[in-house]
Motif scaffolding. Structure first.
Motif, PDB file in Angstrom:
ATOM      1  N   ILE A   4       0.720  -1.247   0.038  1.00  0.00           N
ATOM      2  CA  ILE A   4      -0.063   0.089  -0.051  1.00  0.00           C
ATOM      3  C   ILE A   4       1.031   1.391  -0.012  1.00  0.00           C
ATOM      4  CG2 ILE A   4      -0.205   0.012   2.487  1.00  0.00           C
ATOM      5  CD1 ILE A   4      -3.173   1.065   1.918  1.00  0.00           C
ATOM      6  N   LEU A   5       0.624   2.022  -0.861  1.00  0.00           N
ATOM      7  CA  LEU A   5       1.322   3.391  -1.185  1.00  0.00           C
ATOM      8  C   LEU A   5       0.482   4.516  -0.774  1.00  0.00           C
ATOM      9  CD1 LEU A   5       3.869   5.063  -2.146  1.00  0.00           C
ATOM     10  CD2 LEU A   5       2.627   4.657  -4.627  1.00  0.00           C
ATOM     11  N   ALA A  15       5.260   6.803 -10.304  1.00  0.00           N
ATOM     12  CA  ALA A  15       6.366   6.605 -10.663  1.00  0.00           C
ATOM     13  C   ALA A  15       6.762   5.312  -9.642  1.00  0.00           C
ATOM     14  CB  ALA A  15       7.600   7.482 -10.688  1.00  0.00           C
ATOM     15  N   ILE A  16       6.531   5.565  -8.317  1.00  0.00           N
ATOM     16  CA  ILE A  16       6.720   4.459  -7.569  1.00  0.00           C
ATOM     17  C   ILE A  16       5.878   3.252  -7.707  1.00  0.00           C
ATOM     18  CG2 ILE A  16       6.464   3.860  -4.944  1.00  0.00           C
ATOM     19  CD1 ILE A  16       7.070   6.775  -4.446  1.00  0.00           C
ATOM     20  N   SER A  17       4.437   3.323  -8.072  1.00  0.00           N
ATOM     21  CA  SER A  17       3.704   2.264  -8.341  1.00  0.00           C
ATOM     22  C   SER A  17       3.981   1.682  -9.547  1.00  0.00           C
ATOM     23  CB  SER A  17       2.409   3.026  -8.721  1.00  0.00           C
ATOM     24  OG  SER A  17       1.643   3.541  -7.567  1.00  0.00           O
ATOM     25  N   GLU A  18       4.529   2.196 -10.755  1.00  0.00           N
ATOM     26  CA  GLU A  18       4.881   1.632 -11.811  1.00  0.00           C
ATOM     27  C   GLU A  18       6.215   0.608 -11.670  1.00  0.00           C
ATOM     28  OE1 GLU A  18       6.683   2.917 -16.107  1.00  0.00           O
ATOM     29  OE2 GLU A  18       5.154   4.174 -15.414  1.00  0.00           O
ATOM     30  N   TYR A  25       5.343  -6.448  -7.741  1.00  0.00           N
ATOM     31  CA  TYR A  25       4.548  -6.375  -6.669  1.00  0.00           C
ATOM     32  C   TYR A  25       2.863  -5.777  -6.962  1.00  0.00           C
ATOM     33  CZ  TYR A  25       8.916  -6.187  -3.923  1.00  0.00           C
ATOM     34  OH  TYR A  25      10.035  -6.355  -3.056  1.00  0.00           O
ATOM     35  N   GLU A  26       2.121  -6.197  -6.050  1.00  0.00           N
ATOM     36  CA  GLU A  26       0.607  -5.725  -6.340  1.00  0.00           C
ATOM     37  C   GLU A  26       0.634  -4.369  -5.568  1.00  0.00           C
ATOM     38  OE1 GLU A  26      -3.806  -6.774  -4.930  1.00  0.00           O
ATOM     39  OE2 GLU A  26      -2.455  -8.542  -5.339  1.00  0.00           O
ATOM     40  N   VAL A  27       0.321  -3.238  -6.058  1.00  0.00           N
ATOM     41  CA  VAL A  27       0.275  -2.076  -5.364  1.00  0.00           C
ATOM     42  C   VAL A  27      -1.107  -1.343  -5.418  1.00  0.00           C
ATOM     43  CG1 VAL A  27       1.298   0.402  -5.405  1.00  0.00           C
ATOM     44  CG2 VAL A  27       2.777  -1.564  -6.175  1.00  0.00           C
TER      45      VAL A  27
END
Length: 72
Positions: A4-5, A15-18, A25-27
């Motif tokens: 979780i972000l 950018a972090i999610s990508e 990872y599943e974000v």
């Protein structure tokens, strides 16, 4: 692994999610601390990544709330 972000800056969040998604990872990403908190209650995560300054609940307060309520 589920991540979780909490990041309210759109470009940084993307950018972090990508990057995390690209390495497997599943974000689930959120801009608002309250929305993230409600999602954490409903789901389990392996890793929390929290920005310090976010709307409604900042990352540090969110972490304290999770610890206080024994949700992690």
């Amino acid at each position: 692994m589920r991540v979780i972000l909490l990041e309210d800056e759109t470009m940084l969040q993307c950018a972090i999610s990508e990057y995390l998604t690209d390495i497997g990872y599943e974000v689930n990403a959120f801009e608002d601390g309250e929305e993230a908190y409600l999602n954490i209650i409903e789901n389990s995560y392996d890793l929390f990544i929290f920005d310090i300054n976010t709307p409604t609940i900042d990352g540090l307060s969110l972490l304290e709330k999770l610890q206080k309520n024994k949700i992690f």
